[in-house]
Scaffold this motif. Structure first.
Motif, PDB file in Angstrom:
ATOM      1  N   GLY A 361       2.655   5.567   5.277  1.00  0.00           N
ATOM      2  CA  GLY A 361       3.071   6.964   5.418  1.00  0.00           C
ATOM      3  C   GLY A 361       3.131   7.416   6.865  1.00  0.00           C
ATOM      4  N   LYS A 362       3.815   8.543   7.075  1.00  0.00           N
ATOM      5  CA  LYS A 362       3.946   9.029   8.452  1.00  0.00           C
ATOM      6  C   LYS A 362       3.778  10.532   8.528  1.00  0.00           C
ATOM      7  N   ILE A 363       3.357  10.965   9.708  1.00  0.00           N
ATOM      8  CA  ILE A 363       3.233  12.390  10.011  1.00  0.00           C
ATOM      9  C   ILE A 363       4.232  12.655  11.125  1.00  0.00           C
ATOM     10  N   ASN A 364       5.191  13.525  10.836  1.00  0.00           N
ATOM     11  CA  ASN A 364       6.259  13.750  11.811  1.00  0.00           C
ATOM     12  C   ASN A 364       5.936  14.965  12.682  1.00  0.00           C
ATOM     13  N   MET A 365       5.679  14.704  13.968  1.00  0.00           N
ATOM     14  CA  MET A 365       5.378  15.796  14.910  1.00  0.00           C
ATOM     15  C   MET A 365       6.521  15.960  15.905  1.00  0.00           C
ATOM     16  N   LYS A 366       7.754  15.650  15.451  1.00  0.00           N
ATOM     17  CA  LYS A 366       8.882  15.639  16.407  1.00  0.00           C
ATOM     18  C   LYS A 366       9.144  17.018  17.009  1.00  0.00           C
ATOM     19  N   ALA A 393      -4.285  19.776  15.144  1.00  0.00           N
ATOM     20  CA  ALA A 393      -3.779  19.916  13.777  1.00  0.00           C
ATOM     21  C   ALA A 393      -4.648  19.102  12.829  1.00  0.00           C
ATOM     22  N   PRO A 394      -5.042  19.685  11.692  1.00  0.00           N
ATOM     23  CA  PRO A 394      -5.780  18.910  10.688  1.00  0.00           C
ATOM     24  C   PRO A 394      -4.837  17.957   9.961  1.00  0.00           C
ATOM     25  N   ILE A 395      -5.316  16.768   9.613  1.00  0.00           N
ATOM     26  CA  ILE A 395      -4.494  15.842   8.827  1.00  0.00           C
ATOM     27  C   ILE A 395      -5.252  15.445   7.565  1.00  0.00           C
ATOM     28  N   GLN A 396      -4.510  15.393   6.484  1.00  0.00           N
ATOM     29  CA  GLN A 396      -5.052  14.973   5.198  1.00  0.00           C
ATOM     30  C   GLN A 396      -4.066  13.955   4.640  1.00  0.00           C
ATOM     31  N   GLY A 397      -4.418  12.675   4.684  1.00  0.00           N
ATOM     32  CA  GLY A 397      -3.458  11.655   4.251  1.00  0.00           C
ATOM     33  C   GLY A 397      -2.241  11.679   5.155  1.00  0.00           C
ATOM     34  N   ASN A 398      -1.058  11.899   4.545  1.00  0.00           N
ATOM     35  CA  ASN A 398       0.171  11.956   5.343  1.00  0.00           C
ATOM     36  C   ASN A 398       0.643  13.387   5.568  1.00  0.00           C
ATOM     37  N   GLU A 399      -0.243  14.343   5.285  1.00  0.00           N
ATOM     38  CA  GLU A 399       0.125  15.742   5.486  1.00  0.00           C
ATOM     39  C   GLU A 399      -0.575  16.280   6.721  1.00  0.00           C
TER      40      GLU A 399
END
Length: 610
Positions: A361-366, A393-399
């Motif tokens: 999975g990915k987190i897009n911070m573009k 920013a908080p991250i939970q899994g891919n969110e």
């Protein structure tokens, strides 16, 4: 000393370009595929996507690579107009190298007898296409008839041989040979013709265009047979097309963010059998490449997401793979979870990998790219770009939860989090340091020297700032006050990285003059000398969890592992770990080290102590 072996590669995805299709190709005998990223050709197995080989011998960015029909050789081409022909028997073996065109090559194809190659692209004058013998490079034919860049070419896979080309002049040109001579121009399209492909049996070929049309022609004569139906057809430019092995269906992908499977009738007309929509509808979801490889249907989006569908069950959900396109500049491992790796690239993509599994999975911070400094603690990421902002920013899994920001007054050069007091963040700026508690500035100090690297102790009571002058300045932290305790001089170049050991009894520093130093924290004495085995600047370093080993990564493409208590000369070097330089290293455990770099890949190495 330790022995080191490559255990896994988390591959980069294909380089993509807006408004242009990309080419991926397959091995006629296996489920290996080829695609290009930067100067690398990636060989990847669709049944086991962690099985990756990378060919990095081109001097310029590579645009296309293809297996020969007998699968013995691979021809790859680059933006300089050079074609290299190489094999994968016992390592990479170069057979030939030819300068084929004066500009970028956009497509190439082998003849079915493995003896000739046709290449097309950009050239000077009217030389947009060339066919040549694979062993001598001698030209076989004249390719007149195009006035602009030729985006695609195809070799008829059965006798009598034909070559078809298409491009930015809206033309599809048909040549007979060998030696090849111009036969006719087919003027059915009204926009760029992006891709041409013969069916595997040679009876037909298809062209797809930015005019949203696909046209099917007879393979031997070039006579138009039919079209892909406009009903349920693409609503945007069609960038790529690929035939099924039985020559009865095609797969197309388009800027309208859909992929379609078409049934092709004997008379050459196409009806939609299946449509897939890519992603949630952003620009990144435009589809730019596709391949029908045995039972696998592969599509590639502009954002580098690779979807692999089953041709025998079109209703099945695809296997989704992704990865980085650009330089991977940071790697993060969490103490609580040794199976998960976070990697971050300059373009704002944060990817989660599971060791032994791969992409997760990915987190897009573009929206916040480019990302220059990146740090993470359990459940939260902290990063900065080229403005004065630091984001959390908080991250939970891919969110990723809501991104909050603070202006620190000048551009961050480095940032470091106190792991046991994660609200406390040290931000190094050009001429000083800023201490943050959450999103509040505790103190902002001008130190009178140019700061190039920083680190804060896990408990937040000490900071080390490295300068352009090669000195390490150690400060104690009390509330919002920094008090200078010591200045250490040993480096002869700007400090590039500083890291505390996990047991906090030592710290290590690396510089732009290729040297690393391990220091005793209490005595401030050098603990390991002569760590001078890189040939270029050190970009990153990491400690093993038990504080007994150090790994350094450098612009020289190598990773070097040192053991404390042993002389630096007994080091272990991983040569050419990443084409273009190593920018991230992290220990997963005492036996595994991860590295990342300019080539967009993340690799895991197994360390065996002897």
């Amino acid at each position: 000393m330790a022995d080191v072996k490559l255990s896994e590669t988390y591959a980069c995805v294909p380089s993509t370009e807006r408004g242009r299709g990309i080419l991926i190709s397959g091995d006629p005998k296996t489920n290996n595929i080829l695609y290009c990223n930067g100067r690398s050709v990636i060989i990847r197995n669709l049944d086991n996507p962690q099985k990756v080989e990378v060919y990095g011998e081109h001097a310029y960015p590579v645009t296309i690579a293809r297996y020969s029909p007998n699968a013995e050789w691979i021809a790859s081409a680059d933006v300089s107009g050079t074609v290299r022909i190489w094999g994968t028997h016992n390592g990479f073996v170069l057979k030939n190298e030819f300068k084929v065109l004066s500009g970028r090559i956009d497509d190439l194809q082998w003849s079915p007898d493995n003896l000739r190659i046709v290449a097309s692209g950009d050239g000077k004058g009217k030389s947009f296409v060339r066919a040549f013998m694979w062993d001598s490079g001698s030209t076989v034919g004249e390719f007149d008839g195009h006035s602009r860049r030729v985006l695609s070419c195809a070799f008829k896979p059965s006798r009598p041989y034909r070559i078809v080309t298409c491009g930015e002049d809206f033309l599809v040109n048909f040549y007979e040979g060998p030696p090849f001579k111009f036969k006719q121009s087919l003027r059915e399209h009204t926009n760029f013709v992006n891709c041409v492909r013969f069916s595997p049996d040679g009876s037909k070929f298809i062209t797809v265009s930015s005019d949203k049309k696909g046209i099917i022609y007879e393979g031997k004569t070039g006579q138009k047979l039919g079209e892909l139906s406009a009903q349920d057809g693409h609503q945007g430019s069609i960038y790529a097309v690929s035939w099924s092995p039985d020559s009865k269906q095609v797969l197309t992908v388009s800027a309208d963010k859909t992929a379609k499977v078409w049934k092709i009738s004997e008379d050459g007309n196409g009806k939609v059998a299946k449509t897939w929509t890519s992603g949630s509808g952003g620009v990144e979801d435009m589809l730019v490449g596709c391949l029908w490889q045995n039972d696998h249907l592969v599509t590639v989006s502009l954002g580098g997401v690779v979807n692999i569908y089953s041709a025998s069950d079109l209703e099945n959900d695809p296997l989704t793979l992704s990865g980085h396109i650009k330089n991977v500049s940071a790697l993060i491992m969490f103490k609580s979870d040794q199976s998960t790796v976070l990697s971050c690239s300059y373009d704002g993509l944060i990817i989660r990998w599971i060791r032994g599994v791969g992409y997760a999975g990915k987190i897009n911070m573009k929206d916040h790219a480019p990302i220059k400094c990146f740090a993470a603690v359990e459940g939260e990421i902290i990063f900065s770009g080229f403005n004065n902002m630091v984001w959390r920013a908080p991250i939970q899994g891919n969110e990723c939860g809501p991104v909050e920001q603070i202006d620190v007054g000048s551009q961050p050069k480095d940032l470091s989090v106190a792991l046991n007091a994660p609200e406390t963040v040290l931000v190094a700026t050009d001429s000083g340091a800023v201490l943050l508690n959450g999103l509040k500035v505790l103190s902002s100090i001008n130190l009178g020297f140019t700061v190039t690297a920083s680190s804060i102790s896990p408990d937040g009571t000490e900071v080390i700032l490295g300068g352009q002058d090669g000195k390490l300045h150690i400060y104690s932290v009390s509330g919002d006050t920094l008090t200078e305790e010591a200045v250490l001089e040993k480096h002869r170049g700007a400090i590039t990285v500083i890291r505390y050991s996990p047991d906090v009894s030592m710290f290590a520093s690396g510089d732009a003059n290729r040297e690393a130093v391990v220091w005793d924290r209490s005595t401030k004495q050098v603990k390991l000398n002569n760590m001078l085995y890189h040939t270029a600047r050190i970009n990153c370093l990491a400690w093993s969890p038990d504080s007994t080993m150090i790994a350094t990564g450098s612009l020289d493409t190598n990773v070097i592992i040192y053991e404390l208590g042993k002389p630096a000369s007994s080091r272990k070097t991983i040569k050419a770990a990443h084409l273009g330089g190593v920018y991230g290293v992290a220990f997963a455990d005492e036996c595994s080290i991860l590295s990342s770099g300019e080539d967009g890949c993340v690799r895991q190495w197994t360390v065996t102590l002897q």
